[in-house]
Structures are given as structure tokens and as C-alpha cells.
Write a protein that holds these residues in place. Structure first.
Motif, PDB file in Angstrom:
ATOM      1  N   LEU A 346      47.431  16.885  51.156  1.00 11.17           N
ATOM      2  CA  LEU A 346      46.309  17.960  51.721  1.00 11.17           C
ATOM      3  C   LEU A 346      46.177  19.531  51.220  1.00 11.17           C
ATOM      4  CD1 LEU A 346      47.737  16.163  54.777  1.00 11.17           C
ATOM      5  CD2 LEU A 346      45.704  15.750  54.616  1.00 11.17           C
ATOM      6  N   HIS A 347      47.219  20.299  51.273  1.00  6.29           N
ATOM      7  CA  HIS A 347      46.718  21.286  50.570  1.00  6.29           C
ATOM      8  C   HIS A 347      45.647  21.554  49.268  1.00  6.29           C
ATOM      9  CE1 HIS A 347      47.825  25.091  47.922  1.00  6.29           C
ATOM     10  NE2 HIS A 347      47.628  25.444  49.377  1.00  6.29           N
ATOM     11  N   TRP A 348      46.018  20.133  48.517  1.00  8.47           N
ATOM     12  CA  TRP A 348      44.854  20.435  47.327  1.00  8.47           C
ATOM     13  C   TRP A 348      43.559  19.864  47.713  1.00  8.47           C
ATOM     14  CZ3 TRP A 348      43.372  15.385  45.158  1.00  8.47           C
ATOM     15  CH2 TRP A 348      42.968  15.410  43.844  1.00  8.47           C
ATOM     16  N   GLN A 349      43.013  18.836  48.422  1.00  4.26           N
ATOM     17  CA  GLN A 349      42.274  18.398  49.123  1.00  4.26           C
ATOM     18  C   GLN A 349      41.776  19.989  50.331  1.00  4.26           C
ATOM     19  OE1 GLN A 349      39.600  16.293  49.008  1.00  4.26           O
ATOM     20  NE2 GLN A 349      41.376  14.553  47.657  1.00  4.26           N
ATOM     21  N   ILE A 350      41.964  20.819  50.601  1.00  4.30           N
ATOM     22  CA  ILE A 350      41.995  21.726  51.108  1.00  4.30           C
ATOM     23  C   ILE A 350      41.343  22.703  50.859  1.00  4.30           C
ATOM     24  CG2 ILE A 350      42.415  22.930  53.167  1.00  4.30           C
ATOM     25  CD1 ILE A 350      43.951  21.763  54.316  1.00  4.30           C
ATOM     26  N   HIS A 351      42.346  23.479  49.591  1.00  2.00           N
ATOM     27  CA  HIS A 351      41.593  23.679  48.787  1.00  2.00           C
ATOM     28  C   HIS A 351      41.672  23.707  47.416  1.00  2.00           C
ATOM     29  CE1 HIS A 351      43.763  27.396  51.017  1.00  2.00           C
ATOM     30  NE2 HIS A 351      44.595  26.927  51.707  1.00  2.00           N
ATOM     31  N   GLU A 443      43.522  18.876  34.509  1.00  2.00           N
ATOM     32  CA  GLU A 443      43.292  19.598  36.252  1.00  2.00           C
ATOM     33  C   GLU A 443      42.791  18.301  36.839  1.00  2.00           C
ATOM     34  OE1 GLU A 443      44.175  21.925  38.275  1.00  2.00           O
ATOM     35  OE2 GLU A 443      45.184  23.379  37.390  1.00  2.00           O
ATOM     36  N   TYR A 444      42.819  17.667  37.527  1.00  2.00           N
ATOM     37  CA  TYR A 444      42.163  16.724  38.738  1.00  2.00           C
ATOM     38  C   TYR A 444      41.174  17.392  39.884  1.00  2.00           C
ATOM     39  CZ  TYR A 444      46.377  13.786  36.973  1.00  2.00           C
ATOM     40  OH  TYR A 444      47.335  13.530  35.919  1.00  2.00           O
ATOM     41  N   PHE A 445      39.631  16.566  39.305  1.00  2.00           N
ATOM     42  CA  PHE A 445      38.855  16.417  40.282  1.00  2.00           C
ATOM     43  C   PHE A 445      38.851  15.187  41.817  1.00  2.00           C
ATOM     44  CE2 PHE A 445      35.083  15.982  41.984  1.00  2.00           C
ATOM     45  CZ  PHE A 445      34.704  17.001  43.383  1.00  2.00           C
ATOM     46  N   ASN A 446      38.359  15.887  42.829  1.00  2.00           N
ATOM     47  CA  ASN A 446      38.727  14.461  43.520  1.00  2.00           C
ATOM     48  C   ASN A 446      37.288  14.278  44.155  1.00  2.00           C
ATOM     49  OD1 ASN A 446      39.824  13.044  46.785  1.00  2.00           O
ATOM     50  ND2 ASN A 446      39.786  11.215  44.855  1.00  2.00           N
ATOM     51  N   ASP A 447      36.394  13.500  44.786  1.00  2.00           N
ATOM     52  CA  ASP A 447      35.203  13.723  45.256  1.00  2.00           C
ATOM     53  C   ASP A 447      35.302  12.866  47.016  1.00  2.00           C
ATOM     54  OD1 ASP A 447      35.365  11.107  45.178  1.00  2.00           O
ATOM     55  OD2 ASP A 447      33.119  11.168  43.678  1.00  2.00           O
ATOM     56  N   GLN A 448      36.504  12.605  47.489  1.00  2.00           N
ATOM     57  CA  GLN A 448      36.750  11.238  48.638  1.00  2.00           C
ATOM     58  C   GLN A 448      36.698  12.131  49.910  1.00  2.00           C
ATOM     59  OE1 GLN A 448      40.832   9.357  48.830  1.00  2.00           O
ATOM     60  NE2 GLN A 448      39.877   8.247  50.715  1.00  2.00           N
ATOM     61  N   TYR A 449      36.766  13.631  50.367  1.00  2.00           N
ATOM     62  CA  TYR A 449      36.736  14.036  51.447  1.00  2.00           C
ATOM     63  C   TYR A 449      35.520  15.607  50.866  1.00  2.00           C
ATOM     64  CZ  TYR A 449      40.609  11.436  52.554  1.00  2.00           C
ATOM     65  OH  TYR A 449      41.703  10.780  52.667  1.00  2.00           O
ATOM     66  N   LEU A 450      34.752  14.671  49.705  1.00  2.00           N
ATOM     67  CA  LEU A 450      34.018  16.388  49.439  1.00  2.00           C
ATOM     68  C   LEU A 450      33.388  17.059  51.262  1.00  2.00           C
ATOM     69  CD1 LEU A 450      32.640  16.147  46.243  1.00  2.00           C
ATOM     70  CD2 LEU A 450      34.328  17.598  46.797  1.00  2.00           C
ATOM     71  N   ASN A 451      32.057  17.197  51.191  1.00  2.00           N
ATOM     72  CA  ASN A 451      31.577  18.533  52.720  1.00  2.00           C
ATOM     73  C   ASN A 451      30.161  17.412  52.304  1.00  2.00           C
ATOM     74  OD1 ASN A 451      33.857  19.499  53.597  1.00  2.00           O
ATOM     75  ND2 ASN A 451      32.348  21.414  53.317  1.00  2.00           N
ATOM     76  N   THR A 452      29.697  17.267  51.245  1.00  2.00           N
ATOM     77  CA  THR A 452      29.068  16.340  50.695  1.00  2.00           C
ATOM     78  C   THR A 452      29.007  15.437  49.770  1.00  2.00           C
ATOM     79  OG1 THR A 452      27.597  17.462  48.887  1.00  2.00           O
ATOM     80  CG2 THR A 452      27.479  18.187  51.343  1.00  2.00           C
ATOM     81  N   PHE A 453      28.472  14.222  50.016  1.00  2.00           N
ATOM     82  CA  PHE A 453      28.841  13.129  48.477  1.00  2.00           C
ATOM     83  C   PHE A 453      27.601  11.726  49.274  1.00  2.00           C
ATOM     84  CE2 PHE A 453      30.602   8.943  48.194  1.00  2.00           C
ATOM     85  CZ  PHE A 453      31.873   9.934  47.147  1.00  2.00           C
ATOM     86  N   TYR A 454      27.628  11.107  47.080  1.00  2.00           N
ATOM     87  CA  TYR A 454      26.075  10.919  46.951  1.00  2.00           C
ATOM     88  C   TYR A 454      26.398   9.522  48.151  1.00  2.00           C
ATOM     89  CZ  TYR A 454      23.594  13.873  43.858  1.00  2.00           C
ATOM     90  OH  TYR A 454      22.647  15.071  43.242  1.00  2.00           O
ATOM     91  N   MET A 455      25.767   9.163  48.864  1.00  2.00           N
ATOM     92  CA  MET A 455      25.521   7.707  49.301  1.00  2.00           C
ATOM     93  C   MET A 455      25.356   6.957  48.331  1.00  2.00           C
ATOM     94  SD  MET A 455      27.782   8.619  51.630  1.00  2.00           S
ATOM     95  CE  MET A 455      27.539   6.924  52.116  1.00  2.00           C
ATOM     96  N   ASP A 456      24.812   6.909  47.302  1.00  2.20           N
ATOM     97  CA  ASP A 456      23.277   5.820  46.358  1.00  2.20           C
ATOM     98  C   ASP A 456      24.575   6.121  45.159  1.00  2.20           C
ATOM     99  OD1 ASP A 456      22.734   8.620  46.126  1.00  2.20           O
ATOM    100  OD2 ASP A 456      21.702   8.147  44.402  1.00  2.20           O
TER     101      ASP A 456
END
Length: 461
Positions: A346-351, A443-456
Motif C-alpha cells: 500500500l505504501h508503494w502504491q500510494i507513493h 524497479e517495478y511499475f504497476n497500473d492497477q490503481y492509477l488515477n487515470t487508466f486506459y479502458m480500451d
């Protein structure tokens, strides 16, 4: 950001050493002074029976003897001193949410006052306190709490402490249902905090006038310490005596959008109590564990996005004592390790954006959906030099404004460059890159909880 471990249900009040050492071995650096260890909600539900049990066990029954709070916490504090754990924050005793007897408030007050004194003397810089609510009619919460909360602030001042009192959002029972209670509405939180901070400061001067929380306050005499984590003063600005602790479980019970709460309250939120529940029962479960077939019962997307949007850097306080109570105690050490990993996640995702700031240059590995979402959210602020992909048929192709290069190009990266893997096969790709002799940070990047997200979503990438 400080991650504060769960002690309720894990650490015994009379023999606390094993639980504290297990928390330390699980990777926690911080634990709270959780006064619920010594006087929990059940103490007020059937007081005659609990009084007798306390007498038989030879332990203080705090509803009758609030002055014995230091004695009740003595074993815990002694055991804590034998570990490397730090104790930056505290949580006060509270009543069961379904109590309607206003006399219980008068029993609770002296207990909490003693807890405030002890927490201040122990050097805690934040203390989570619930407003009084038992039997208080709707609309009278402020009038019944104002003097009580200001008394707590005066105790902090008498102890020559700068400890902040963090008010917590509440739910309440109405005909067996949990609904929004005191301080669930952001506008009410702001009114209370502004009024309390103004009046707490004014009380330092003679002939101070009281403050109406229904009116917008002027200068409080305190400056928000926006550049420091919760509980940490910059030394340049005086900390406000009152701030806010957001209980994620309560927000879920009340059907509230945590993103909206966070954006409305901003840096007034100095701590977050992390617990999962099903939205109906007032449980304290490990994050991401209250699930049904179609997903989590807590909207963790809203939680993470909200805290990320306000650049939250306060305390994350873990509370999963109901998970512990229903988990084999022989396996508690393993559950603690999982809880710490969840908190770190959660810390990683928040920051998420903080990792990019550490490097002079960035390159990506992966030319698919996750790469697109990186560019959509961070591409302008942290533009990569290029991206890589194992699919040689795409080498030289332009993708989202980046040239797709072969992995071999990573062997000649300039100094201060990190590789951010934008692909779910994180560990496999990291192993590949290390096997190629690449020594740059990965480093690892993750897009699961981004503020904007490509839905297509692109197929096959």
C-alpha cells in the motif's frame, strides 16, 4: 510514511514480550501504545462481570480506577523496551458503538485523560481519540465534545508535549444498522478541527473567546506542517493540536467514497487506520481479505487513489485483530509477515511516483498496456529515454511516443538510469536482465490503481 503494526489481539497485556518480538521479526519498526489492550470495548459491556474477572486476575479495572492506567500499561512498556520497536502513536480506549447510556461517557472521560497523560510522557507524537457519542442526541455532538476535547489538549500542553490529538470518523447504530456518525461528513470534520485548533491556541492567552464551529475560522495561530509526515515537526512551524485519523473500515461501513473524503480533507489527515470489513459488520480484518466472488468488499482503489492524490505521508496504522482472532495462533507470525508486506504494498502504491524522482533517467521494459498507462500518468513528468520489448518484430517501432528498443540496449545505459518493468512478469524479466549483466537499478511499475487508466485495452500486449 510510518507503518505502525497491529498489537490488539496479538500482544498480551500481561505477557506482551512474545507478540512484540513477533512483530519485530515480521519487519515492523513501529507499534502503537494501544490502550484498548488494557481496557477494551467489552469492559463496558457487562461491567459487573468484567470487574469480577479483573479482580480475580489481579489486574486493574480501569472503569473503576482510571488512575491505574500507568500500572495497566507497565508490562507492555517494559517489554517494548527490550525490543528495537518504536512507539510513535497511541489509540485511546473507546466504548462499543451500540452503547446508548450517556453515563458511560462520564466513566470514559477520566480513563482517556490518564491515557493522554501517559502517551504524552512516553513521547508519542499522535494519539487517536474517538469523540463521545453514547446517548448524545443528533445535533448536540459538538456541544457535548467541545469541553472534553479541549481538556485533552490542555493535558497535552501541561505535559509540555506537542502530541497531536487525531479525531476519528465514526459510525453509529440506529435500530441495529450502522450508519454515518460523528465526523463522517468532511465539512463537519473541517468545522470541528478549525474551531478546536483556534480555541486551543486562544486558551494559551487570557480572556480567550470560544469559537463557533459553524462559522469559518480565521487565523488559528497554528501553521499546518505540510512538509512533514504526521507526527513529525519541521521545527519551523508549530503543529496544530488537533488533526484527523481516517478509519477506512468506518468509511466502508458508512458507504463512503474514500477518494472524496481524502480530497476534501487533504493534509488534515495525519493518520489512516487500515482495516477491511464487509460493509455491514464492524470488523477489523487484514486488507484485501474481506472478499466475495466478485471482488473486495472495501474499495481499495478509492483508498489508494485518494491517499496518492493528497500526497499522504502520515501514519498507516494496521488493525486486523479480528483476522488474528479467527486465524490459528500457531500461524500468527506468518500472518504478521503477510500484513507487513501488504502495508509495504500500500505504501508503494500510494507513493508510486516517488520512485521515479530518485533517478536522473528512466527507461521502460514493456511495450503494452502498462506502458501506455505509465505514459498517460507519468510520461510528461518523468519522460523515459525509450522502452524495450522482447518481441524483436517490434524493435524500431514508435509506441506512445517512445521508440521500442532491443533489451541489449540496456547494457549501455547512462549513469543514474533505472529500468522500470511495465509487465506483470516482473520477477521473470528482472531475472532475465540480471542474467544479461545489467547492474542498473530495476524497479517495478504497476497500473492497477492509477488515477487515470486506459479502458480500451490492447489485445495480445
Amino acid at each position: 510514511m510510518r507503518i505502525i503494526g497491529n498489537v490488539l489481539g496479538m500482544v498480551g497485556s500481561r505477557r506482551p514480550s512474545q507478540g512484540l518480538h513477533d512483530l519485530e521479526r515480521a519487519g515492523y519498526e513501529y507499534v502503537p501504545l494501544d490502550f484498548r489492550l488494557f481496557c477494551n470495548e467489552q469492559a463496558f459491556a457487562g461491567m459487573k462481570r468484567n470487574r469480577q474477572e479483573a479482580l480475580e486476575c489481579g489486574i486493574p479495572f480501569l472503569p473503576d480506577h482510571p488512575e491505574q492506567v500507568p500500572e495497566a500499561a507497565k508490562a507492555y512498556l517494559a517489554a517494548l523496551g527490550q525490543t528495537g520497536l518504536k512507539m510513535p502513536a497511541a489509540l485511546t480506549t473507546s466504548l462499543p458503538r451500540d452503547r446508548s447510556n450517556p453515563e458511560l461517557n462520564e466513566i470514559l472521560k477520566p480513563i482517556v485523560e490518564e491515557e493522554v497523560r501517559l502517551a504524552a510522557r512516553q513521547g508519542c507524537d499522535a494519539l487517536v481519540v474517538r469523540p463521545l457519542y453514547a446517548g448524545i442526541p443528533c445535533g448536540e455532538e459538538w456541544e457535548r465534545n467541545r469541553a472534553y476535547l479541549l481538556k485533552l489538549a490542555s493535558i497535552v500542553r501541561e505535559e509540555h508535549s506537542s502530541m497531536q490529538l487525531l479525531l476519528e470518523n465514526q459510525s453509529k447504530y440506529i435500530e441495529g444498522h450502522l450508519v454515518r456518525g460523528t465526523l463522517s461528513d468532511p465539512a463537519e470534520v473541517i468545522r470541528w478541527l478549525d474551531a478546536l485548533n483556534t480555541e486551543a491556541f486562544a486558551l494559551k492567552a487570557p480572556d480567550a473567546a470560544s469559537v463557533n464551529p459553524g462559522k469559518k475560522s480565521g487565523g488559528t495561530g497554528f501553521s499546518k506542517d505540510t512538509g512533514a509526515a504526521a507526527g513529525e515537526s519541521t521545527g519551523k512551524q508549530e503543529r496544530e493540536p488537533f488533526a484527523f485519523c481516517l478509519d477506512v473500515g468506518t468509511a466502508n461501513l458508512c458507504g463512503q467514497d474514500v477518494y472524496e473524503l481524502c480530497t476534501a480533507l487533504g493534509d488534515r489527515i495525519r493518520a489512516v487506520l487500515l482495516r477491511d470489513c464487509n460493509g455491514h459488520s464492524d470488523d477489523a480484518l487484514l486488507p484485501f481479505t474481506s472478499i466475495e466472488k466478485h471482488g473486495c468488499q472495501t474499495d481499495w482503489l478509492s483508498v489508494i487513489r485518494g491517499l496518492r492524490t493528497i500526497h499522504f505521508d502520515g501514519d498507516l496504522i494496521m488493525d486486523f485483530h479480528d483476522s488474528l482472532a479467527n486465524f490459528p495462533n500457531f500461524l500468527w507470525p506468518q500472518l504478521l509477515k503477510l500484513s507487513k508486506e501488504l502495508a509495504d504494498y500500500l505504501h508503494w502504491q500510494i507513493h508510486m511516483g516517488d520512485a521515479m524522482r530518485r533517478y536522473r533517467h528512466i527507461v521502460l521494459f514493456g511495450a503494452g498496456n502498462m506502458c501506455r498507462n505509465y505514459m498517460k500518468n507519468y510520461g510528461e513528468e518523468f519522460p523515459p529515454l525509450f522502452t524495450c520489448d522482447n518481441n524483436e518484430s517490434r524493435w524500431g517501432e514508435e509506441f506512445c511516443g517512445l521508440t521500442i528498443e532491443p533489451p541489449e540496449k540496456l547494457k549501455s545505459l547512462p549513469e543514474g538510469t533505472a529500468v522500470f518493468i511495465c509487465n506483470l512478469y516482473y520477477r521473470e524479466i528482472e531475472q532475465q536482465l540480471r542474467g544479461m549483466g545489467i547492474r542498473n537499478p530495476i524497479e517495478y511499475f504497476n497500473d492497477q490503481y492509477l488515477n487515470t487508466f486506459y479502458m480500451d485495452r490492447l489485445k495480445g500486449l
